[in-house]
Design a protein around this motif. Structure first.
Motif, short mmCIF file in Angstrom:
data_model
loop_
_atom_site.label_atom_id
_atom_site.label_comp_id
_atom_site.label_asym_id
_atom_site.label_seq_id
_atom_site.Cartn_x
_atom_site.Cartn_y
_atom_site.Cartn_z
N ASP A 95 0.84 -1.19 0.00
CA ASP A 95 0.00 0.00 0.00
C ASP A 95 0.88 1.24 0.00
O ASP A 95 1.98 1.23 0.54
CB ASP A 95 -0.89 0.00 1.24
CG ASP A 95 -2.00 1.04 1.19
OD1 ASP A 95 -2.25 1.63 0.12
OD2 ASP A 95 -2.63 1.25 2.24
N GLU A 96 0.39 2.28 -0.61
CA GLU A 96 1.09 3.56 -0.56
C GLU A 96 0.18 4.55 0.17
O GLU A 96 -1.03 4.47 0.05
CB GLU A 96 1.41 4.07 -1.96
CG GLU A 96 0.19 4.29 -2.83
CD GLU A 96 0.56 4.78 -4.22
OE1 GLU A 96 0.13 5.87 -4.58
OE2 GLU A 96 1.28 4.04 -4.93
N ARG A 97 0.76 5.43 0.88
CA ARG A 97 -0.03 6.45 1.57
C ARG A 97 0.27 7.79 0.92
O ARG A 97 1.07 8.56 1.43
CB ARG A 97 0.29 6.42 3.06
CG ARG A 97 -0.26 5.19 3.72
CD ARG A 97 0.08 5.11 5.19
NE ARG A 97 -0.71 4.12 5.90
CZ ARG A 97 -0.56 2.82 5.81
NH1 ARG A 97 0.36 2.33 5.00
NH2 ARG A 97 -1.30 1.99 6.50
N THR A 98 -0.37 8.02 -0.22
CA THR A 98 -0.12 9.20 -1.02
C THR A 98 -1.44 9.91 -1.32
O THR A 98 -2.53 9.35 -1.13
CB THR A 98 0.54 8.83 -2.36
OG1 THR A 98 -0.39 8.01 -3.10
CG2 THR A 98 1.85 8.08 -2.16
N ARG A 134 -3.43 7.77 -3.82
CA ARG A 134 -4.15 6.66 -3.19
C ARG A 134 -5.38 7.18 -2.46
O ARG A 134 -6.48 6.66 -2.58
CB ARG A 134 -3.21 5.91 -2.26
CG ARG A 134 -3.87 4.78 -1.51
CD ARG A 134 -4.36 5.25 -0.17
NE ARG A 134 -3.81 4.41 0.88
CZ ARG A 134 -3.90 4.70 2.16
NH1 ARG A 134 -4.43 5.80 2.56
NH2 ARG A 134 -3.40 3.89 3.05
N ASP A 135 -5.21 8.26 -1.70
CA ASP A 135 -6.34 8.83 -0.98
C ASP A 135 -7.43 9.29 -1.94
O ASP A 135 -8.62 9.13 -1.66
CB ASP A 135 -5.89 10.02 -0.13
CG ASP A 135 -5.13 9.60 1.12
OD1 ASP A 135 -5.04 8.39 1.43
OD2 ASP A 135 -4.62 10.51 1.81
N ALA A 157 -9.99 4.07 8.39
CA ALA A 157 -9.00 4.25 7.32
C ALA A 157 -9.63 4.93 6.11
O ALA A 157 -9.04 5.85 5.52
CB ALA A 157 -8.40 2.90 6.91
N ASP A 174 -10.34 8.62 7.00
CA ASP A 174 -9.10 9.40 7.01
C ASP A 174 -8.68 9.79 5.59
O ASP A 174 -8.27 10.93 5.35
CB ASP A 174 -7.97 8.63 7.70
CG ASP A 174 -8.16 8.52 9.20
OD1 ASP A 174 -8.99 9.25 9.78
OD2 ASP A 174 -7.48 7.66 9.80
N ALA A 175 -8.79 8.87 4.64
CA ALA A 175 -8.43 9.17 3.25
C ALA A 175 -9.38 10.20 2.66
O ALA A 175 -8.95 11.12 1.95
CB ALA A 175 -8.43 7.89 2.42
N ARG A 192 -8.51 13.61 4.26
CA ARG A 192 -7.29 14.19 3.71
C ARG A 192 -7.52 14.73 2.30
O ARG A 192 -7.01 15.80 1.94
CB ARG A 192 -6.16 13.15 3.70
CG ARG A 192 -5.55 12.88 5.07
CD ARG A 192 -4.31 12.00 4.97
NE ARG A 192 -4.55 10.70 4.40
CZ ARG A 192 -4.83 9.61 5.10
NH1 ARG A 192 -4.90 9.66 6.43
NH2 ARG A 192 -5.01 8.45 4.49
#
Length: 188
Positions: free
Chosen positions: A113-116, A119-120, A166, A169-170, A173
């Motif tokens: 997974d990427e937290r970018t 992705r969001d 989760a 949160d995405a 953001r």
């Protein structure tokens, strides 16, 4: 990449799963608008492609494990040379929570997974479009998921085990990034 993704998703979803096809088209439309606001052009194209392909693993000919994010990612990893796209599909909308409950966590981990912002934005777009392709609020989407799947389902259990937070949160953001982009436009 977007035209390729459109053709691939249409081939696998339009006839067999027309409601799913409507959903991914709606996610792609929203993703395109969001991507233009907050992402670089190259990431915008990847977002739209991922939006079109995020549910491709539902197609009967692609089912292997029975978990659509993993099946879709495996298919894409074999079809396309862009591992980034397969990772986005594998992990969309907090898929790891369901994968863990289903005993597929190790297999999903092959697609980190990427937290970018990209992705969001994919998760945001998925959580703001109904199964029929219409815009909805986050709360409406979650309520619909709970009703459609039922309280004992793996998906609802995963929501309660952390996937809901989760996803939220995405979404939050992405909304913040959109607000910041709007504020910059107003100052210019």
């Amino acid at each position: 990449m977007t035209l390729w993704a459109w053709a691939l998703a249409e081939r696998h979803l339009a006839r067999e799963l027309p409601r799913r096809w409507a959903h991914v088209q709606g996610v792609a439309r929203l993703g395109s608008r969001v991507g233009r606001e907050i992402l670089a052009a190259v990431d915008h194209d990847v977002l739209v492609a991922a939006a079109l392909l995020h549910d491709i693993g539902y197609a009967a000919t692609l089912v292997d494990t029975g978990y659509h994010p993993l099946d879709g990612a495996r298919f894409l990893a074999g079809e396309h040379h862009e591992p980034h796209l397969a990772r986005l599909v594998a992990n969309h909308s907090a898929a790891r929570f369901v994968a863990e409950i289903r005993g597929l966590g190790d297999e999903l981990s092959a697609f980190p997974d990427e937290r970018t912002a990209l992705r969001d934005a994919l998760w945001y777009s998925d959580m703001r479009i109904s199964p029929g392709g219409e815009p909805v609020t986050f709360d409406e989407r979650i309520a619909e998921i709970r009703v459609r799947h039922g309280s004992g389902s793996v998906l609802v259990r995963a929501l309660d085990a952390g996937a809901l937070d989760a996803r939220w949160d995405a979404v939050r953001r992405t909304e913040q990034r959109l607000a910041e982009a709007a504020a910059v436009r107003e100052r210019v």
